[in-house]
Design a protein around this motif. Structure first.
Motif, PDB file in Angstrom:
ATOM      1  N   SER A   2       0.824  -1.206   0.000  1.00 57.97           N
ATOM      2  CA  SER A   2       0.000   0.000   0.000  1.00 57.97           C
ATOM      3  C   SER A   2       0.862   1.262   0.000  1.00 57.97           C
ATOM      4  O   SER A   2       2.052   1.232   0.319  1.00 57.97           O
ATOM      5  CB  SER A   2      -0.920   0.021   1.220  1.00 57.97           C
ATOM      6  OG  SER A   2      -0.165   0.153   2.415  1.00 57.97           O
ATOM      7  N   GLU A  52      -4.122   3.716  -1.336  1.00 60.93           N
ATOM      8  CA  GLU A  52      -3.694   3.212  -2.644  1.00 60.93           C
ATOM      9  C   GLU A  52      -3.026   1.859  -2.468  1.00 60.93           C
ATOM     10  O   GLU A  52      -2.129   1.697  -1.637  1.00 60.93           O
ATOM     11  CB  GLU A  52      -2.731   4.203  -3.291  1.00 60.93           C
ATOM     12  CG  GLU A  52      -2.199   3.760  -4.645  1.00 60.93           C
ATOM     13  CD  GLU A  52      -1.212   4.757  -5.235  1.00 60.93           C
ATOM     14  OE1 GLU A  52      -0.316   4.333  -5.985  1.00 60.93           O
ATOM     15  OE2 GLU A  52      -1.329   5.965  -4.927  1.00 60.93           O
ATOM     16  N   LYS A  58      -7.615   3.739  -4.867  1.00 61.14           N
ATOM     17  CA  LYS A  58      -6.982   3.251  -6.082  1.00 61.14           C
ATOM     18  C   LYS A  58      -6.407   1.866  -5.829  1.00 61.14           C
ATOM     19  O   LYS A  58      -5.760   1.640  -4.809  1.00 61.14           O
ATOM     20  CB  LYS A  58      -5.867   4.205  -6.536  1.00 61.14           C
ATOM     21  CG  LYS A  58      -5.184   3.788  -7.823  1.00 61.14           C
ATOM     22  CD  LYS A  58      -4.102   4.791  -8.223  1.00 61.14           C
ATOM     23  CE  LYS A  58      -3.404   4.363  -9.518  1.00 61.14           C
ATOM     24  NZ  LYS A  58      -2.333   5.326  -9.903  1.00 61.14           N
ATOM     25  N   CYS A  59      -6.648   0.963  -6.765  1.00 60.53           N
ATOM     26  CA  CYS A  59      -6.126  -0.397  -6.630  1.00 60.53           C
ATOM     27  C   CYS A  59      -5.594  -0.859  -7.981  1.00 60.53           C
ATOM     28  O   CYS A  59      -6.359  -1.094  -8.926  1.00 60.53           O
ATOM     29  CB  CYS A  59      -7.204  -1.358  -6.136  1.00 60.53           C
ATOM     30  SG  CYS A  59      -6.646  -3.079  -5.976  1.00 60.53           S
TER      31      CYS A  59
END
Length: 261
Positions: free
Chosen positions: A147, A153, A197-198
């Motif tokens: 992360s 994120e 966000k991934c």
């Protein structure tokens, strides 16, 4: 030890509601090795005792332990392990190509590679082989994750440790993006902060054909997900320079074929 065998027997009998007679179910107990007393006790009460050193060989089990040490280094030690440590593991893998554990071991090597890359690219909270809840009594395994920005994120990687000629199956792509990724996002949202966000990637040391890209294009994904299919050549091209040597060693070991005898 005999006490371990006795403890396991009591748990099985408790679950089955049986007396201390021979079991009417097949109980299986496995360990790297048994002393004579434990082995005899297991046989007496009707357990199938599996000596893992005899089944897989001491060398294979020692290699598994070395991978465990490497995993701990990747997730908790900023030194990321030494080139010599990785080189020793790769040499061990080459000697185990006929071993039943070979596919499992090269899968671990692929996950180690992903973890090394994330740590080198300054991701935090890097984990390998994390189980997250999926449906009732089911989980999905996230091979590699890390992360940034205080958990807002994420980057997660599905590792497909295939031989260099094996093609990625579209069903593998679909399962990752429709089951594993949503399960992970749900877990992360509850455990940390909402995922903004991934980056969700499938890495393979095999081949990626057009049908995999077509299968991905047909999926309706959560807007926070950025999908990506990554083959061996792309992995090689994008390796961070300061860990490239050890990563290439792992990558080459993963893509070798299993030798059948």
């Amino acid at each position: 030890m005999a006490s371990d065998v006795e403890s396991f027997s009591k748990r099985v009998h408790g679950v089955m509601g049986q007396s201390k007679n021979k079991l009417r179910v097949l109980g299986v107990i496995a360990a790297p090795e048994f002393d004579e007393v434990a082995w005899n006790e297991a046989r007496k009460i009707g357990l199938m005792a599996i000596n893992l050193r005899q089944l897989f060989g001491a060398f294979a089990l020692e290699t598994l332990c070395e991978f465990e040490s490497l995993f701990k280094g990747i997730t908790g030690n900023p030194n990321l392990g030494e080139d010599s440590d990785v080189e020793h593991l790769v040499q061990s893998l080459a000697l185990l190509k006929t071993n039943p554990l070979f596919n499992e071991l090269r899968g671990l090597a692929m996950e180690a590679l992903g973890g090394l890359v994330l740590r080198a690219e300054n991701y935090e909270n890097v984990h390998l082989a994390l189980d997250v809840p999926f449906k009732k009594d089911q989980t999905r395994d996230v091979d590699v994750l890390g992360s940034r920005r205080s958990y807002a994120e994420w980057r997660i990687i599905e590792c497909k440790a295939h031989s260099s000629t094996k093609r990625l199956d579209p069903s593998e792509v679909k399962k990752f993006y429709t089951e594993t990724v949503p399960a992970f996002i749900s877990w992360a949202n509850k455990k940390h902060v909402p995922v903004q966000k991934c980056s969700a990637e499938v890495w393979t040391t095999g081949k990626i054909d057009g049908d995999c890209h077509e299968a991905l294009a047909e999926l309706k994904l959560n807007e926070v997900i950025t999908p990506r299919l990554v083959d061996g050549k792309t992995i090689r091209d994008e390796l961070p320079g300061h860990i490239k040597k050890r990563c290439l060693m792992l990558l080459n070991a993963v893509s070798q074929d299993l030798v059948r005898v």
